[in-house]
Design a protein around this motif. Structure first.
Motif, PDB file in Angstrom:
ATOM      1  N   THR A  49      -2.694  17.345  53.057  1.00 14.71           N
ATOM      2  CA  THR A  49      -4.020  16.742  52.923  1.00 14.71           C
ATOM      3  C   THR A  49      -5.030  17.829  52.574  1.00 14.71           C
ATOM      4  O   THR A  49      -5.088  18.866  53.245  1.00 14.71           O
ATOM      5  CB  THR A  49      -4.425  16.044  54.239  1.00 14.71           C
ATOM      6  N   PRO A  50      -5.842  17.605  51.528  1.00 11.09           N
ATOM      7  CA  PRO A  50      -6.865  18.597  51.178  1.00 11.09           C
ATOM      8  C   PRO A  50      -7.808  18.864  52.358  1.00 11.09           C
ATOM      9  O   PRO A  50      -8.203  17.945  53.070  1.00 11.09           O
ATOM     10  CB  PRO A  50      -7.620  17.932  50.017  1.00 11.09           C
ATOM     11  N   LYS A  51      -8.167  20.106  52.540  1.00  5.68           N
ATOM     12  CA  LYS A  51      -8.972  20.519  53.694  1.00  5.68           C
ATOM     13  C   LYS A  51     -10.367  19.892  53.712  1.00  5.68           C
ATOM     14  O   LYS A  51     -10.977  19.804  54.768  1.00  5.68           O
ATOM     15  CB  LYS A  51      -9.066  22.034  53.764  1.00  5.68           C
ATOM     16  N   ASP A  52     -10.866  19.432  52.567  1.00  5.72           N
ATOM     17  CA  ASP A  52     -12.191  18.801  52.557  1.00  5.72           C
ATOM     18  C   ASP A  52     -12.140  17.348  53.029  1.00  5.72           C
ATOM     19  O   ASP A  52     -13.179  16.706  53.130  1.00  5.72           O
ATOM     20  CB  ASP A  52     -12.834  18.888  51.174  1.00  5.72           C
ATOM     21  N   GLN A  53     -10.945  16.840  53.348  1.00  7.09           N
ATOM     22  CA  GLN A  53     -10.808  15.463  53.817  1.00  7.09           C
ATOM     23  C   GLN A  53     -10.719  15.349  55.331  1.00  7.09           C
ATOM     24  O   GLN A  53     -10.652  14.241  55.860  1.00  7.09           O
ATOM     25  CB  GLN A  53      -9.578  14.800  53.179  1.00  7.09           C
ATOM     26  N   TYR A  54     -10.729  16.482  56.042  1.00  9.97           N
ATOM     27  CA  TYR A  54     -10.645  16.427  57.497  1.00  9.97           C
ATOM     28  C   TYR A  54     -11.258  17.674  58.126  1.00  9.97           C
ATOM     29  O   TYR A  54     -11.425  18.698  57.468  1.00  9.97           O
ATOM     30  CB  TYR A  54      -9.199  16.245  57.966  1.00  9.97           C
ATOM     31  N   PHE A  55     -11.594  17.546  59.404  1.00  9.83           N
ATOM     32  CA  PHE A  55     -12.043  18.677  60.209  1.00  9.83           C
ATOM     33  C   PHE A  55     -10.965  18.914  61.257  1.00  9.83           C
ATOM     34  O   PHE A  55     -10.661  18.020  62.059  1.00  9.83           O
ATOM     35  CB  PHE A  55     -13.385  18.374  60.888  1.00  9.83           C
ATOM     36  N   ALA A  56     -10.365  20.081  61.245  1.00  6.69           N
ATOM     37  CA  ALA A  56      -9.254  20.381  62.149  1.00  6.69           C
ATOM     38  C   ALA A  56      -9.739  20.566  63.586  1.00  6.69           C
ATOM     39  O   ALA A  56     -10.766  21.185  63.842  1.00  6.69           O
ATOM     40  CB  ALA A  56      -8.517  21.631  61.690  1.00  6.69           C
TER      41      ALA A  56
ATOM     42  N   HIS B 265      -1.671  18.268  61.173  1.00  6.51           N
ATOM     43  CA  HIS B 265      -2.945  18.653  61.776  1.00  6.51           C
ATOM     44  C   HIS B 265      -3.497  17.519  62.633  1.00  6.51           C
ATOM     45  O   HIS B 265      -3.294  16.347  62.337  1.00  6.51           O
ATOM     46  CB  HIS B 265      -3.980  18.982  60.696  1.00  6.51           C
TER      47      HIS B 265
ATOM     48  N   GLY C 221      -7.145  16.072  63.828  1.00  2.79           N
ATOM     49  CA  GLY C 221      -8.528  16.274  63.447  1.00  2.79           C
ATOM     50  C   GLY C 221      -9.278  15.008  63.150  1.00  2.79           C
ATOM     51  O   GLY C 221      -8.781  13.893  63.341  1.00  2.79           O
TER      52      GLY C 221
ATOM     53  N   HIS D 128     -10.590  12.610  60.490  1.00  2.00           N
ATOM     54  CA  HIS D 128     -10.134  12.296  59.132  1.00  2.00           C
ATOM     55  C   HIS D 128     -11.231  11.556  58.379  1.00  2.00           C
ATOM     56  O   HIS D 128     -11.415  10.354  58.546  1.00  2.00           O
ATOM     57  CB  HIS D 128      -8.851  11.469  59.204  1.00  2.00           C
TER      58      HIS D 128
ATOM     59  N   GLU E 227     -20.182  17.903  56.292  1.00  2.00           N
ATOM     60  CA  GLU E 227     -18.949  17.511  55.617  1.00  2.00           C
ATOM     61  C   GLU E 227     -18.830  15.989  55.504  1.00  2.00           C
ATOM     62  O   GLU E 227     -18.374  15.480  54.473  1.00  2.00           O
ATOM     63  CB  GLU E 227     -17.734  18.109  56.321  1.00  2.00           C
TER      64      GLU E 227
END
Length: 148
Positions: free
Chosen positions: A55-62, A74, A76, A78, A118
């Motif tokens: 999953t691209p990192k801009d689609q979630y906050f870990a 991960h 987070g 989503h 974000e």
């Protein structure tokens, strides 16, 4: 921002969108005052235990991994699964005596500005036509929410 869950009644009405996460009692982060197409609305951003490693990192906050988070995945917030919300469908999520929920809330509090930024960027991109595969249909959900 606080961790909440969404009422069963609203989740039932949102069943028209196959991408809405329908697990009853799922914790979500309530983010108020996000802008979408000229309106200022609250949104619920689901917490997920197993966001794919690709999953691209801009689609979630870990967030820190949960015990159920599989290796390589991960845990987070989503963003692509966020839902517009109304106050009457918000249910308190009990965190008393839940050490992990306290840790998650602490991480969220420390990163509040970043999370809001974000979320807003995701909504801006979405309203401008960028709709990732498997994202919720925010326009459909808003139509349903306004009809209730």
């Amino acid at each position: 921002m606080k961790i909440v869950t969404i009422s069963r009644r609203l989740l039932k009405n949102f069943q028209q969108d196959p991408e809405v996460l329908k697990k009853e009692g799922r914790p979500c982060l309530l983010v108020v005052r996000l802008k979408y197409k000229g309106d200022v609305l609250p949104f619920a951003v689901p917490l997920r235990s197993n966001i794919s490693a690709v999953t691209p990192k801009d689609q979630y906050f870990a967030l820190p991994p949960r015990s159920g988070t599989r290796s390589g995945n991960h845990h987070g917030l989503h963003y692509i699964k966020m839902m517009p919300m109304a106050k009457k469908y918000i249910v308190r999520y009990r965190t008393e005596n839940d050490e992990f929920a306290t840790i998650v809330q602490s991480v969220v509090n420390q990163n509040e500005k970043r999370i809001i930024t974000e979320c807003q960027k995701y909504l801006d991109d979405y309203s401008n036509g960028y709709r990732p595969l498997y994202s919720t249909d925010i326009d459909l959900l808003l139509t349903i929410l306004k009809s209730l």
